[in-house]
Design an enzyme around this catalytic site. Structure first.
Site, PDB file in Angstrom:
ATOM      1  CE  LYS A 149      -1.746   2.703   3.238  1.00  0.00           C
ATOM      2  NZ  LYS A 149      -1.728   3.826   2.302  1.00  0.00           N
ATOM      3  N   GLY A 171       7.490   4.757   8.158  1.00  0.00           N
ATOM      4  CA  GLY A 171       6.679   5.941   8.087  1.00  0.00           C
ATOM      5  C   GLY A 171       6.854   6.536   9.652  1.00  0.00           C
ATOM      6  CB  ILE A 224       7.470   7.605  15.958  1.00  0.00           C
ATOM      7  CG1 ILE A 224       7.899   6.594  16.955  1.00  0.00           C
ATOM      8  CG2 ILE A 224       6.514   8.711  16.593  1.00  0.00           C
ATOM      9  CD1 ILE A 224       8.881   7.120  17.695  1.00  0.00           C
ATOM     10  CD  GLU A 225       2.801   8.608  18.279  1.00  0.00           C
ATOM     11  OE1 GLU A 225       1.936   7.901  18.783  1.00  0.00           O
ATOM     12  OE2 GLU A 225       3.783   9.340  19.089  1.00  0.00           O
ATOM     13  CD  GLU A 275      14.047   0.940   8.327  1.00  0.00           C
ATOM     14  OE1 GLU A 275      14.488   2.089   8.597  1.00  0.00           O
ATOM     15  OE2 GLU A 275      14.660  -0.089   8.123  1.00  0.00           O
ATOM     16  CB  CYS A 295      13.673   9.100   7.398  1.00  0.00           C
ATOM     17  SG  CYS A 295      14.384   8.267   6.377  1.00  0.00           S
ATOM     18  CD  GLU A 330      10.537  12.450  11.447  1.00  0.00           C
ATOM     19  OE1 GLU A 330       9.390  11.906  11.754  1.00  0.00           O
ATOM     20  OE2 GLU A 330      11.399  11.774  10.978  1.00  0.00           O
TER      21      GLU A 330
END
Ligand code: NAD
Length: 514
Positions: free
Chosen positions: A198, A251, A253-254, A273, A307, A408
């Site tokens: 996806k 993507g 962290i949450e 990641e 990132c 971030e």
């Protein structure tokens, strides 16, 4: 607009959107070897972040579409030929994909730039890297022939073999749409897995295009499936579904935490990641000019939406003033604009929503008492009216207590902190929840080695910033992720190890009931 080859046309129809405006392509997604619409018939418009024009319409898949793709991948794994195809043959197919990526490099790069806003130079470099990733895993596919273990008994053979892990769910972000997809697709295919990928709902176009290239190469049906749609629907289904054996996610962290929870459903293997807040440590004995130049590349590449962006500059106190002065001078000359324009150095941010998040961080920085040296606002002028631009921004006088240093921001924002000693530099560099990457600039190679070893990060660059390549592993310490992509480990993630023990002279044990 894009030059389209004939295979590209198969997967799209053209709608006139009235008033003689250019045609917008309506795409389909790739499930079980067929180009299909969403079962619901719903679609989503894909927007160029430079001018908000609709560049394509894609199916808005939902959980039902994801389930259908998962079932196709399951069948292809359980009953199809791919997992048993000789590894060398799998490698040959991957070489062919690499060839087609190179052949279509310009078209793919232009499509990536239209979809993400990044400059063409960056998109072209991405495509070269992507071909390199397919070529690397093509070559690696048949290199691990397993091993024979010296079993601690007579008349026995003990083998260790690697087998594909099964059906893989893959979820990718919008900042490097095709690059991140290639880090997953290439090793999973080399390993003999089947998969459902996806892409980010806002940047699916190059991922759909690579499915066409794969169709041209000819993989068995159901081996590769691409489902377009949103995270909470298609993505969540991939993470939860018990027919998926591994979920590989890149993507934020949450979202990563949600994936971990959902994956516990059937104790899926997980590879994550996630984000980074990466320090760029500059000692006074560095090559000054080069360090200034790279400090800019480190943070402003792809408008900071990287990132591994070097968003935290840690500079030794005695060169701070000169270093920052030089940075500001150079930032004034950064040319913002349309990524499709060869002279543009920095494009827009990906969306209005993301720009709002970046602008919120600029306000937070000001409130926290950081000193805004340059930027901090939208650029003025007609060219920037429709794009999601934010000027390259530098905050000085930052401390590790500030949110703009800890979180971030994923935008063109550089925070500057100072240090006096090597120990202080290391302490500040490690002082976030992240551990993706970092750099150290010095002419003292002993110090370079000491600092590199002390940084709790998956990648450390000495007198450089950003290089990554297929041969070296990529991933994060701490909350930047779990597992590694690229390198040999990137292939091992998609395999299970099996120990096969054979008794060459079986005799009754006469232990029970004799
Ligand atoms: P995101 O987490 O918002 O979305 C990533 C993907 O997850 C998208 O495809 C999205 O649709 C999907 N998703 C969203 N909610 C979901 C859910 N509940 N279940 C399943 N899937 C869901 O991230 P983003 O904004 O697209 O990308 C930016 C982030 O990616 C940054 O944090 C960046 O650091 C990170 N990133 C990391 C690396 C790396 O190598 N470590 C590389 C690129 C990007």
């Amino acid at each position: 607009m894009l030059e389209m080859n004939s295979s590209y046309r198969k997967n799209c129809t053209k709608n006139r959107n009235g008033g003689g405006e250019p045609a917008v392509e309506t795409k389909r997604m790739w499930i079980n070897g067929e180009w299909v619409e969403a079962q619901s018939g719903e679609t989503r418009e894909i927007i160029n972040p430079y001018n908000q024009e609709v560049i394509a319409v894609v199916p808005e898949g939902n959980r039902e579409d994801a389930k259908r793709a998962i079932q196709a991948a399951r069948k292809a794994f359980d009953e199809g030929p791919w997992p048993h195809t000789p590894a060398a043959e799998r490698g040959r197919k991957l070489f062919q994909v690499a060839e087609l990526i190179e052949k279509n490099k310009e078209e793919l790069a232009r499509l990536e730039t239209l979809d993400t806003g990044k400059t063409l130079v960056e998109s072209r470099a991405d495509m070269e890297d992507i071909a390199g990733v397919f070529r690397y895993y093509a070559g690696l596919a048949d290199k691990d022939g397993g091993e024979i273990i010296d079993a601690p008994m007579e008349n026995a053979v003990s083998q260790v073999v690697r087998e594909p892990v099964g059906v893989c769910g893959m979820i990718t972000p919008w900042n490097y749409p095709l690059l991140q997809a290639s880090w997953k697709l290439a090793p999973a295919l080399a390993a003999g897995c089947t998969m459902v990928l996806k892409p980010s709902e806002i940047t699916p176009l190059t991922t759909l295009k690579i499915a066409e290239l794969m169709e041209e190469v000819g993989f068995p049906k159901g081996v590769v499936n691409i489902v377009t749609g949103a995270g909470p629907t298609v993505g969540a289904e991939l993470a939860e579904n018990i027919d998926v054996d591994l979920i590989s996610f890149t993507g934020g962290i949450e979202t990563g935490k949600k994936i971990m929870q959902a994956a516990s459903n059937n104790v899926k293997k997980i590879a994550l990641e996630l984000g980074g807040k990466n320090p760029n440590i500059v000692f006074a004995d560095c090559d000054f000019e080069t360090a200034v130049d790279y400090a800019l590349n480190a943070v402003f590449f792809h408008a900071g939406q990287v990132c591994s962006a070097g968003a935290r500059l840690l500079v030794e106190e005695k060169i701070h003033d000169r270093f920052v002065e030089e940075l500001v001078k150079r930032v004034k000359k950064i040319k913002l604009g349309n990524g499709m324009d060869e002279n543009t150095q920095m494009g827009p941010l990906i969306s209005a929503e993301h720009r709002a998040k970046v602008e919120k961080y600029i306000e937070i920085g000001k409130k926290e008492g950081a000193k805004l040296l340059i930027g901090g606002k939208r650029p003025e002028g007609a060219e920037f009216e429709k794009g999601f631009f934010v000027e390259p921004t530098i905050f000085d006088g930052c401390t590790s207590k500030m949110r703009i240093v800890q979180e971030e921001t994923f935008g063109p924002i550089l925070t500057v902190e100072t240090f006096r000693t090597e120990e202080e530099a290391i302490r500040l560099a490690n002082d976030t929840i992240y551990g993706l990457a970092g750099a150290v600039w010095t002419s003292d190679m002993n110090r370079a080695q000491r600092v590199s070893r002390a940084l709790r990060m998956g990648t450390v660059w000495i007198n450089d910033f950003h290089p990554y390549f297929p041969q070296a592993p990529w991933g994060g310490y701490k909350q930047s992720g779990i597992g590694r992509e690229l390198g040999k480990t990137g292939l091992e993630e998609y395999t299970e190890q099996k120990h096969i023990f054979q008794n060459l002279d079986p005799q009754p044990m006469k232990w029970f009931g004799s």
